[in-house]
Design a protein around this motif. Structure first.
Motif, short mmCIF file in Angstrom:
data_model
loop_
_atom_site.label_atom_id
_atom_site.label_comp_id
_atom_site.label_asym_id
_atom_site.label_seq_id
_atom_site.Cartn_x
_atom_site.Cartn_y
_atom_site.Cartn_z
N TYR A 243 0.82 -1.21 0.00
CA TYR A 243 0.00 0.00 0.00
C TYR A 243 0.86 1.26 0.00
N ALA A 244 2.05 1.18 0.56
CA ALA A 244 2.97 2.32 0.49
C ALA A 244 3.35 2.58 -0.97
N VAL A 245 3.65 1.52 -1.72
CA VAL A 245 3.98 1.66 -3.13
C VAL A 245 2.76 2.16 -3.91
N ALA A 246 1.58 1.64 -3.59
CA ALA A 246 0.36 2.06 -4.29
C ALA A 246 0.13 3.56 -4.11
N ALA A 247 0.36 4.06 -2.90
CA ALA A 247 0.18 5.49 -2.64
C ALA A 247 1.20 6.31 -3.42
N ALA A 248 2.44 5.84 -3.46
CA ALA A 248 3.47 6.55 -4.22
C ALA A 248 3.16 6.51 -5.71
N MET A 249 2.56 5.43 -6.18
CA MET A 249 2.23 5.29 -7.59
C MET A 249 1.10 6.22 -7.99
N ALA A 250 0.02 6.21 -7.22
CA ALA A 250 -1.18 6.96 -7.59
C ALA A 250 -1.11 8.43 -7.20
N GLY A 251 -0.27 8.76 -6.21
CA GLY A 251 -0.24 10.12 -5.69
C GLY A 251 -1.31 10.33 -4.63
N GLY A 252 -1.21 11.44 -3.93
CA GLY A 252 -2.12 11.73 -2.84
C GLY A 252 -1.44 11.52 -1.50
N GLU A 253 -2.22 11.18 -0.48
CA GLU A 253 -1.67 10.98 0.86
C GLU A 253 -2.43 9.85 1.54
N VAL A 254 -1.71 8.81 1.94
CA VAL A 254 -2.31 7.64 2.58
C VAL A 254 -1.63 7.40 3.92
N ARG A 255 -2.46 7.24 4.95
CA ARG A 255 -1.96 6.91 6.29
C ARG A 255 -2.16 5.41 6.51
N LEU A 256 -1.08 4.70 6.74
CA LEU A 256 -1.13 3.27 7.04
C LEU A 256 -1.09 3.10 8.55
N THR A 257 -2.12 2.44 9.10
CA THR A 257 -2.22 2.26 10.54
C THR A 257 -2.06 0.78 10.90
N ALA A 282 2.83 7.39 15.09
CA ALA A 282 2.81 6.58 16.30
C ALA A 282 2.36 5.15 16.02
N ASP A 283 1.47 4.96 15.04
CA ASP A 283 0.96 3.62 14.76
C ASP A 283 1.14 3.20 13.31
N GLY A 284 2.11 3.81 12.62
CA GLY A 284 2.32 3.43 11.22
C GLY A 284 3.15 4.43 10.46
N VAL A 285 2.67 4.81 9.27
CA VAL A 285 3.45 5.69 8.41
C VAL A 285 2.50 6.37 7.42
N ILE A 286 2.87 7.59 7.01
CA ILE A 286 2.13 8.33 5.99
C ILE A 286 2.98 8.38 4.73
N ILE A 287 2.37 8.08 3.58
CA ILE A 287 3.05 8.14 2.29
C ILE A 287 2.38 9.23 1.46
N ARG A 288 3.19 10.14 0.90
CA ARG A 288 2.66 11.26 0.12
C ARG A 288 3.37 11.36 -1.24
N ARG A 289 2.61 11.79 -2.23
CA ARG A 289 3.20 12.27 -3.49
C ARG A 289 2.27 13.31 -4.07
N ASN A 290 2.82 14.47 -4.38
CA ASN A 290 1.98 15.61 -4.77
C ASN A 290 1.72 15.70 -6.27
N GLY A 291 2.02 14.66 -7.00
CA GLY A 291 1.73 14.66 -8.42
C GLY A 291 2.96 14.71 -9.30
N HIS A 292 4.11 15.10 -8.73
CA HIS A 292 5.33 15.14 -9.54
C HIS A 292 5.76 13.71 -9.89
#
Length: 429
Positions: A243-257, A282-292
């Motif tokens: 899901y971290a890779v999916a968030a980086a692929m699609a862009g946006g911001e995903v919080r994995l808990t 505290a309970d996971g990680v946030i993955i972001r990509r702003n479209g670049h």
């Protein structure tokens, strides 16, 4: 046969809870054979693989009860007696890890007859190291007509076990057998994956004496019996990484808990190198990509704590639209680039030579019909479909159902346009 359809172009924004680890849960379930008291596993994923193993354990005498408890999904396993020591081919072939019932059966009841698991689409993965470990512990092993006959009527004995190569499955199998052996067992060149430490914690909660799991040397002092226990399955690092890779692929911001980002540091470092935002919580990680557009990054798979082979296909999908050329080296399994031709159907520019793939990033992928070839490859096609123009349809997703719980629901909650197309029936694995 079910299929998954993805309409590309939507960013992912939201929260995804990470399920319990499949690769840990199935070995913890096998540990229920070691005691006549109940073993309660919480944070349990509901997957095809756990269902298949539950069916096999039931045949052997384990009462398997799934429920929703105060700690979420749980499975209660209780084997007051072993009613059968026979694990037939039609069950073992459906999931290789089910072969690991052999050691616990011999440790508790002194004998077992278990089918060899057969071939594997991502490599041979022979079980010779498993059998060598059991022989070192004093089991007599005979192979006949595709079955392993193992006997230790006077019980297993502690031993020095040195693996010539690192093997997660063989290390886990040796641990499961040695906890009831008479004396001390030392496993050298043991696998260091976090699932080993999870198995150790569960076995120790049951009364075992295991030290060193997560390091190359594991020491086990055998006990005469194990008791029941309650144990929470660790979060699934492969699902978290996917899901971290999916968030980086699609862009946006995903919080994995419900996640432990320290289990996928190698992947997170590569995502940051490629240009994605990574923020531990505290309970996971946030993955972001702003479209670049991301930068190309080279990877090489390696045993933990290196880059996990089970995340290689997902990362290859990510690199298909990155700037420049990336090199992906697979050092764990042969035949693990079978997803590359399917990604190329979506317009990816990939060339494979031996254990290395070169991925030249393209501006855009195009939706197409593709076919899953193994568990991790199937989700790499879903990831690619998130950005492909038009619709991508992935068939043979029974592979995906083995290791990813409620994937459409989790991605859909973050804005992905993904749906399951029901078929006429499910094939056997």
């Amino acid at each position: 046969m079910d299929r998954i359809a993805i309409t590309g172009g939507a960013q992912l924004n939201g929260t995804i809870p990470v399920s319990g680890a499949k690769n840990s849960a199935i070995k913890l379930m096998a540990a229920s054979l070691l005691t006549d008291e109940p073993l309660r596993l919480t944070n349990m994923p509901r997957l095809a693989d756990t269902r298949f193993l539950g069916k096999l354990l039931t045949r052997l005498g384990v009462q398997v009860t799934e429920s929703d408890g105060p700690d979420g999904q749980q499975t209660l396993l209780h084997a007051p007696e072993i009613t059968s020591g026979f694990a037939p081919y039609d069950l073992v072939r459906q999931m290789r890890a089910s072969f690991n019932v052999l050691g616990p059966l011999v440790a508790r009841s002194g004998q077992a007859k278990v089918s060899l698991p057969g071939g594997c689409t991502i490599g041979a993965r022979p079980v010779d190291l498993h059998l060598q470990a059991l022989e070192a512990l004093g089991a007599k092993i005979d192979l006949h007509e595709g079955y392993v006959y193992a006997q230790a009527p006077r019980g297993l004995k502690g031993a020095e076990i040195t693996f010539p190569i690192v093997s997660v499955g063989a290390t886990e199998h040796a641990m499961l057998a040695a906890v009831l052996a008479d004396g001390v067992t030392v496993i050298h060149n043991a696998a260091c994956e976090p699932e080993l430490a999870d198995l150790q914690d569960c076995l120790n909660a049951m009364g075992a004496k295991v030290e060193g799991a997560g390091t190359p040397t594991i020491t086990i002092t055998g006990v005469t019996r194990l008791k029941g226990a309650t144990h929470a399955v660790i979060p699934d690092r492969i699902e978290m990484g996917t899901y971290a890779v999916a968030a980086a692929m699609a862009g946006g911001e995903v919080r994995l808990t419900n996640a432990r980002p320290g289990l996928i540091d190698a992947l997170l470092d590569k995502l940051k190198e490629a240009g994605a935002g990574v923020e531990p919580t505290a309970d996971g990680v946030i993955i972001r990509r702003n479209g670049h557009r991301l930068d190309s990054v080279d990877i090489e798979t390696a045993p933990f704590p290196g880059f996990a082979t089970d995340l290689q296909a997902q990362f290859m999908a990510l690199m298909t639209t990155a700037k420049g050329e990336s090199r992906i080296r697979e050092t764990i399994f042969e035949n693990r680039f079978m997803h590359a031709p399917e990604l190329m159907r979506l317009g990816a520019d990939i060339s494979v030579s031996g254990g290395e793939a070169r991925v030249r990033g393209v501006e855009r992928l195009e939706g197409a019909e593709v076919m899953a070839t193994d568990l991790r490859a199937s989700v790499s096609l879903v990831i690619a479909g998130l950005v492909a123009r038009g619709e991508t349809t992935v068939s043979r997703i029974y592979h995906l159902d083995r290791g990813f719980e409620r994937l459409e629901e989790k991605l859909g909650a973050c804005g992905a346009q993904v749906r399951r197309i029901k078929g006429d029936g499910e094939p056997e694995l």
